[in-house]
Write an enzyme that holds these catalytic residues in place. Structure first.
Site, PDB file in Angstrom:
ATOM      1  N   HIS A  63     -72.674  -3.129 -22.536  1.00 12.82           N
ATOM      2  CA  HIS A  63     -73.953  -3.508 -23.143  1.00 12.82           C
ATOM      3  C   HIS A  63     -73.985  -5.007 -23.490  1.00 12.82           C
ATOM      4  CE1 HIS A  63     -77.610  -2.765 -25.632  1.00 12.82           C
ATOM      5  NE2 HIS A  63     -77.133  -3.778 -26.317  1.00 12.82           N
ATOM      6  N   GLU A  64     -72.990  -5.434 -24.271  1.00 13.83           N
ATOM      7  CA  GLU A  64     -72.966  -6.853 -24.664  1.00 13.83           C
ATOM      8  C   GLU A  64     -72.724  -7.730 -23.430  1.00 13.83           C
ATOM      9  OE1 GLU A  64     -74.076  -7.434 -27.581  1.00 13.83           O
ATOM     10  OE2 GLU A  64     -73.831  -5.382 -28.339  1.00 13.83           O
TER      11      GLU A  64
HETATM   12 ZN    ZN Z   1     -78.435  -5.143 -27.376  1.00 17.82          ZN
END
Ligand code: ZN
Length: 497
Positions: free
Chosen positions: A262-263
């Site tokens: 995600h990051e």
């Molecule tokens: Zn996010």
């Protein structure tokens, strides 16, 4: 005849950028390395820097130069920066400086009280602060109001320009009609076994693996760093220094993996901004929702697909043979897509996530448009969880007190998370026509996909608006139907419905 030149603004803009960078370096440090007792003292430094930064931009000299600039004579990039600058001005001119300062102080106190309230499961100590925060936000929105505008629309616009209640009501209305019945069918289906995710996974090995994963995704370690923090996040100082964090749990394999992906998605966006834009006011992602579209695309559309794991899974099994030797790839991927209605938004699966956001959207509407007394909010929260997710939080810590946003004065932010998912689905729909996505993933060629996103989205930073980016790439206006269609197709398949 206007005699000003854009170049006259550059010293101010550069100083504004530099002070902003300094502040975010300190913020990064506070979340990753700073000692426990530093916060109050560091907050003083941040307060001073923040004031400096504000005055660098909002002052008579800058205003005078702006007045002399002929907008028509500007390049596209300059126009985009000028527009941002004007927006900052409008905001600062509508709110009196002393009220802005009071609000800042209220937020920092409210945040501390919220932490305590959450820890002690006591909404009543936080309620007076939330009440004041709401009153300030409404007052500020009233200052900015033009004509018949609704106050909540004005707040929403701060986070995701032009996406107001009319569009969001339609969007969430569709989700309600399609996703709640789907969730009900899933809850009646056979439960997916994901227990093997919660065995003992040595942290050092997890770190090594996640480092490898970020590298595989295309995260450039010469222009980025990965560290650890309580809550994973991404920060970018310019396109040559983008930092992400993750959090490792000994008894949870996927938490760190999914937050790295995600990051990592956020980071690829920031690393992909063109050199000509970085360190300007448009040198970052186009908006909250567009940013979230990229992180969620990597996390959910790619990172939870079987194709993504074809080249990676053997290496994961090699790293954790004892735990995963008897888990075939299909079972692993199926478990990654397990749906379970639960209380905490940040731990929600891909399907129920948007319902968590819908609850918050409706709560904010009640707070701003309906003047619902804050004392009634915890109960309303519980009712909505019962209605949409079929579960009732036992207490406020796992209910209305779980999110930090309101305590920081961010009311109107949540819907951008859901919009991000919808942007991602619309982008994915077009991408699949242009690229053999699944085949590329199987072959380990994720870089072709990132290159595509870089070409159509990342490179532009915030020099193009989200609606324009979507339209230029997909050939149509924002259309949430793709998201609903994507969720239905995916989860009907996962659960054999
Ligand atoms: Zn996010």
């Amino acid at each position: 005849m206007k005699t000003g030149s854009f170049n006259e603004l550059l010293p101010y803009l550069d100083r504004y950028m530099a002070l902003g960078t300094a502040m975010s370096i300190m913020d990064w440090d506070a979340n990753t390395a700073a000692p426990e007792e530093a916060s109050e003292y560091t907050a003083k430094v941040l307060g001073i820097l923040s004031q400096e930064r504000f005055c660098t931009l909002i002052n008579p000299s800058v205003k005078e130069i702006m007045g002399r600039i002929d907008e028509e004579s500007l390049s596209d990039k300059e126009k985009a920066i000028f527009k941002k600058l004007k927006k900052e001005y409008e905001k600062s001119e509508t709110i009196p400086a002393d009220e802005m300062r009071e609000f800042g102080e209220l937020c920092s106190r409210a945040n501390r009280v919220w932490q305590k309230a959450k820890q002690e499961n006591d909404f009543s100590i936080y309620a007076p602060y939330l009440k004041k925060l709401i009153a300030y936000k409404k007052k500020f929105a009233t200052y900015a109001k033009k004509g018949e505008e609704k106050l909540y629309d004005i707040l929403l616009d701060e986070y995701e320009e032009t996406f107001g209640m009319k569009e969001l009501d339609r969007f969430f209305g569709k989700l309600k009609a399609e996703i709640i019945p789907l969730l009900k069918r899933i809850s009646e289906a056979e439960e997916i076994d994901d227990s093997f995710f919660y065995q003992d996974y040595e942290i050092e090995k997890q770190k090594e693996w996640n480092h490898f994963l970020a590298e595989y995704m295309g995260f450039d370690f010469k222009r980025g760093v990965i560290a650890e923090s309580e809550h994973p996040f991404t920060t970018s100082w310019h396109n040559h220094d983008v930092r992400i964090t993750t959090h490792y749990y000994k008894n949870n394999l996927t938490s760190a993996i999914l937050s790295t992906i995600h990051e990592g998605g956020h980071a690829l966006y920031e690393q992909g901004v063109d050199d000509s834009l970085t360190q300007t006011m448009v040198g970052e992602g186009a908006s909250c929702a567009m940013h979230e579209s990229q992180s969620r695309f990597y996390e959910n559309s790619l990172g939870r697909s079987e194709e993504f794991w074809v080249p990676l899974y053997p290496k994961l099994v090699e790293t954790f043979p004892k735990q995963l030797m008897d888990v075939p790839l299909e079972k692993f991927v199926c478990a990654l897509n397990k749906v379970k209605a639960d209380f905490i938004r940040t731990e929600a699966d891909e399907l129920t996530y948007c319902l968590h956001i819908m609850v918050r959207y409706e709560m904010e509407k009640l707070m701003i448009e309906e003047d619902t007394p804050v004392e009634e909010l915890p109960e309303l929260w519980k009712q909505k969880y019962k209605e949409y997710l079929g579960i009732v939080p036992e207490n406020d810590t796992q209910g209305i007190l779980q999110d930090v946003h309101w305590s920081m004065g961010d009311i109107g932010y949540f819907p951008s998370y859901a919009l991000g998912n919808a942007f991602a689905a619309q982008i994915y729909n077009t991408m699949k026509k242009d690229l053999p996505v699944e085949e590329l993933l199987r072959q380990g060629k994720i870089s072709v996909i990132t290159e595509y996103l870089r070409e159509h989205i990342h490179q532009y930073g915030a020099s193009k608006e989200p609606r324009q980016l979507l339209k230029d790439l997909t050939g149509e206006e924002f259309n949430p139907d793709y998201y609903i269609q994507y969720l239905k197709e995916k989860f009907e398949k996962v659960y054999h419905l």
